[in-house]
Design an enzyme around this catalytic site. Structure first.
Site, PDB file in Angstrom:
ATOM      1  N   ARG A  60      -4.756   5.695   1.060  1.00 31.22           N
ATOM      2  CA  ARG A  60      -4.420   4.337   1.478  1.00 31.22           C
ATOM      3  C   ARG A  60      -4.950   4.159   2.903  1.00 31.22           C
ATOM      4  NH1 ARG A  60      -3.451   3.310  -3.080  1.00 31.22           N
ATOM      5  NH2 ARG A  60      -1.540   2.479  -3.999  1.00 31.22           N
ATOM      6  N   GLU A  94      -6.889  -4.622   3.212  1.00 29.07           N
ATOM      7  CA  GLU A  94      -7.788  -4.979   2.090  1.00 29.07           C
ATOM      8  C   GLU A  94      -7.572  -6.417   1.637  1.00 29.07           C
ATOM      9  OE1 GLU A  94      -7.014  -1.975  -0.857  1.00 29.07           O
ATOM     10  OE2 GLU A  94      -7.591  -0.387   0.510  1.00 29.07           O
ATOM     11  N   HIS A 106     -11.835  -0.130  -3.115  1.00 32.80           N
ATOM     12  CA  HIS A 106     -10.591   0.418  -3.702  1.00 32.80           C
ATOM     13  C   HIS A 106     -10.692   0.515  -5.233  1.00 32.80           C
ATOM     14  CE1 HIS A 106      -5.968   0.802  -3.105  1.00 32.80           C
ATOM     15  NE2 HIS A 106      -6.387   1.546  -4.112  1.00 32.80           N
TER      16      HIS A 106
HETATM   17  P1  NAP Z   1       1.489  13.366  -5.420  1.00 36.12           P
HETATM   18  O1  NAP Z   1       1.306  14.151  -6.665  1.00 36.12           O
HETATM   19  O2  NAP Z   1       2.852  12.921  -5.034  1.00 36.12           O
HETATM   20  O3  NAP Z   1       0.854  14.231  -4.229  1.00 36.12           O
HETATM   21  C1  NAP Z   1       0.993  13.887  -2.907  1.00 36.12           C
HETATM   22  C2  NAP Z   1       0.658  15.079  -2.015  1.00 36.12           C
HETATM   23  O4  NAP Z   1       0.749  14.636  -0.649  1.00 36.12           O
HETATM   24  C3  NAP Z   1       1.595  16.264  -2.189  1.00 36.12           C
HETATM   25  O5  NAP Z   1       0.815  17.426  -2.335  1.00 36.12           O
HETATM   26  C4  NAP Z   1       2.415  16.317  -0.897  1.00 36.12           C
HETATM   27  O6  NAP Z   1       2.605  17.678  -0.530  1.00 36.12           O
HETATM   28  C5  NAP Z   1       1.493  15.603   0.101  1.00 36.12           C
HETATM   29  N1  NAP Z   1       2.285  14.908   1.124  1.00 36.12           N
HETATM   30  C6  NAP Z   1       3.326  14.065   0.929  1.00 36.12           C
HETATM   31  N2  NAP Z   1       3.831  13.676   2.117  1.00 36.12           N
HETATM   32  C7  NAP Z   1       3.095  14.300   3.067  1.00 36.12           C
HETATM   33  C8  NAP Z   1       3.150  14.313   4.487  1.00 36.12           C
HETATM   34  N3  NAP Z   1       4.071  13.619   5.162  1.00 36.12           N
HETATM   35  N4  NAP Z   1       2.237  15.061   5.154  1.00 36.12           N
HETATM   36  C9  NAP Z   1       1.312  15.770   4.473  1.00 36.12           C
HETATM   37  N5  NAP Z   1       1.225  15.818   3.135  1.00 36.12           N
HETATM   38  C10 NAP Z   1       2.110  15.083   2.442  1.00 36.12           C
HETATM   39  O7  NAP Z   1       0.601  12.031  -5.427  1.00 36.12           O
HETATM   40  P2  NAP Z   1      -0.729  11.725  -6.248  1.00 36.12           P
HETATM   41  O8  NAP Z   1      -0.387  11.262  -7.603  1.00 36.12           O
HETATM   42  O9  NAP Z   1      -1.682  12.862  -6.092  1.00 36.12           O
HETATM   43  O10 NAP Z   1      -1.266  10.443  -5.422  1.00 36.12           O
HETATM   44  C11 NAP Z   1      -1.475  10.514  -4.036  1.00 36.12           C
HETATM   45  C12 NAP Z   1      -1.782   9.139  -3.460  1.00 36.12           C
HETATM   46  O11 NAP Z   1      -3.104   8.755  -3.803  1.00 36.12           O
HETATM   47  C13 NAP Z   1      -0.944   7.989  -3.994  1.00 36.12           C
HETATM   48  O12 NAP Z   1       0.310   7.884  -3.320  1.00 36.12           O
HETATM   49  C14 NAP Z   1      -1.810   6.777  -3.774  1.00 36.12           C
HETATM   50  O13 NAP Z   1      -1.494   6.102  -2.573  1.00 36.12           O
HETATM   51  C15 NAP Z   1      -3.225   7.346  -3.665  1.00 36.12           C
HETATM   52  N6  NAP Z   1      -4.075   6.843  -4.756  1.00 36.12           N
HETATM   53  C16 NAP Z   1      -5.174   6.087  -4.470  1.00 36.12           C
HETATM   54  C17 NAP Z   1      -5.976   5.608  -5.488  1.00 36.12           C
HETATM   55  C18 NAP Z   1      -7.209   4.782  -5.229  1.00 36.12           C
HETATM   56  O14 NAP Z   1      -7.534   3.919  -6.034  1.00 36.12           O
HETATM   57  N7  NAP Z   1      -7.932   5.007  -4.158  1.00 36.12           N
HETATM   58  C19 NAP Z   1      -5.648   5.867  -6.827  1.00 36.12           C
HETATM   59  C20 NAP Z   1      -4.525   6.644  -7.085  1.00 36.12           C
HETATM   60  C21 NAP Z   1      -3.750   7.134  -6.046  1.00 36.12           C
HETATM   61  P3  NAP Z   1       3.959  18.137   0.231  1.00 36.12           P
HETATM   62  O15 NAP Z   1       5.091  17.655  -0.608  1.00 36.12           O
HETATM   63  O16 NAP Z   1       3.834  19.618   0.351  1.00 36.12           O
HETATM   64  O17 NAP Z   1       3.917  17.476   1.580  1.00 36.12           O
END
Ligand code: NAP
Length: 315
Positions: A232, A261, A279
């Protein structure tokens, strides 16, 4: 049989809208000229919201729907939904995790390859007829190169698996180590950025991660480093990013997401070392359909008295 009334905050894909129309009485908020009045008129009857990760659902909307039970969000990022407010009102929130991992990870890998090999720059080079004057400069291989992943979650792990095939050396940062993972953990993001040639940002957006990629992180990544943000816009300090690229303190960036955006800082348009995407991480027909199916499934499960498939769990 009672027809359940649903508020559609933003248009979704036609196939998903058709399905919703089939099963619910759909009220389209985005078509209302006077939204407060519209919500005043229909709010009492609405038991569900369907929305996406961009439009989300504000506290103001929730307050206008006293009988709201569930918010079904198309997308995994729920930063545009006021989660504490939903929890306080006992409203269930669902999202669409996992089904989009593959395509989002593919875009991350695509951006990494595009940046390292100058694929977008190469296209411009041919179109601008610069090839007639000589060859493009040599670019860089990614084999054995250290790639730091900020957020080794569902998508981050998929990216890591894919990059293993390219022979990259995978590092990761998160709040906690994942000892079962074969990659090198860094408790300190700056230290990881210092050791990385590429930094891929794929953690959730929230108060804790706002501008977590700051000047210090970008300076640590350095003039030979490339930042890839597919999480994001709010996770990266955009003003500092522009300054770091302009001053040559950061080598390059490949960005799918931005702070405001669809507005993108115009100065980035002039930079050859920057790749810009609108995006589109999950934006394939197949993945969006799978996400849409999950939006519909969560609603159907809830209204048939069953637990939803993919509730958003705080933390
Ligand atoms: P997820 O499975 O919840 O993984 C998030 C990761 O971020 C975890 O490994 C977590 O590890 C880490 N994290 C959380 N809080 C943190 C912090 N404060 N500092 C450092 N690391 C942190 O999520 P996901 O499904 O992979 O998706 C991740 C994000 O990608 C979504 O929330 C979304 O915003 C974005 N996304 C973007 C697109 C796009 O179109 N560009 C599409 C899909 C998703 P720890 O718990 O060890 O901290």
């Amino acid at each position: 049989m009672e027809v359940i009334e649903l508020l559609l905050v933003t248009p979704l894909m036609p196939s998903v809208m058709n399905e919703l129309e089939h099963s619910y009485r759909v009220h389209r908020l985005y078509e209302a000229d006077d939204r407060p009045r519209f919500l005043d008129e229909v709010g009492n009857n609405i038991r569900a919201i369907a929305t996406d990760g961009h439009a989300g659902a504000s506290a103001q909307i929730m307050d206008a729907l006293p009988n709201l039970e569930i918010i079904s969000c198309l997308g995994v990022g729920v930063d545009a939904i006021d989660l504490p407010h939903a929890a306080a009102q006992n409203v269930i929130v669902t999202n669409t995790p996992d089904v989009l991992n593959d395509d989002v990870a593919n875009l991350a890998v695509g951006l990494l390859l595009a940046a390292s090999r100058g694929i977008v720059a190469g296209d411009r080079f041919v179109r601008d007829r610069e090839w007639l004057e000589g060859n493009m400069p040599l670019m860089r291989s990614i084999r054995s190169k250290p790639v730091g992943i900020l957020g080794l979650g569902r998508i981050g792990k998929d990216i890591a698996h894919k990059l293993e095939i390219f022979g990259c050396d995978i590092l990761y940062h998160g709040r906690k180590e994942q000892p079962e993972q074969p990659y090198r953990y860094y408790a300190d993001l700056v230290a990881m950025a210092k050791d990385s040639d590429y930094l891929i940002v794929i953690c959730p957006a929230n108060d804790e991660t706002r501008n977590i990629v700051d000047r210090q992180v970008m300076d640590a990544l350095g003039p030979e480093g490339t930042l890839i943000n597919i999480a994001r816009g709010s996770v990266v300090d955009e003003a500092e990013l522009v300054a770091a690229l302009r001053d040559g303190r950061l080598g390059g960036a490949a960005l799918d997401v931005f702070a405001d955006e669809p507005r993108v800082p115009e100065v980035l348009f002039t930079m050859d070392n920057v790749i810009l995407q609108p995006h589109i991480g999950s934006a394939t027909v197949e993945t969006r359909q799978a996400m849409g199916d999950l939006v519909i499934r969560n609603l159907a499960l809830h209204f048939s008295g069953q637990p939803v498939a993919t509730p958003v769990v705080a933390g």
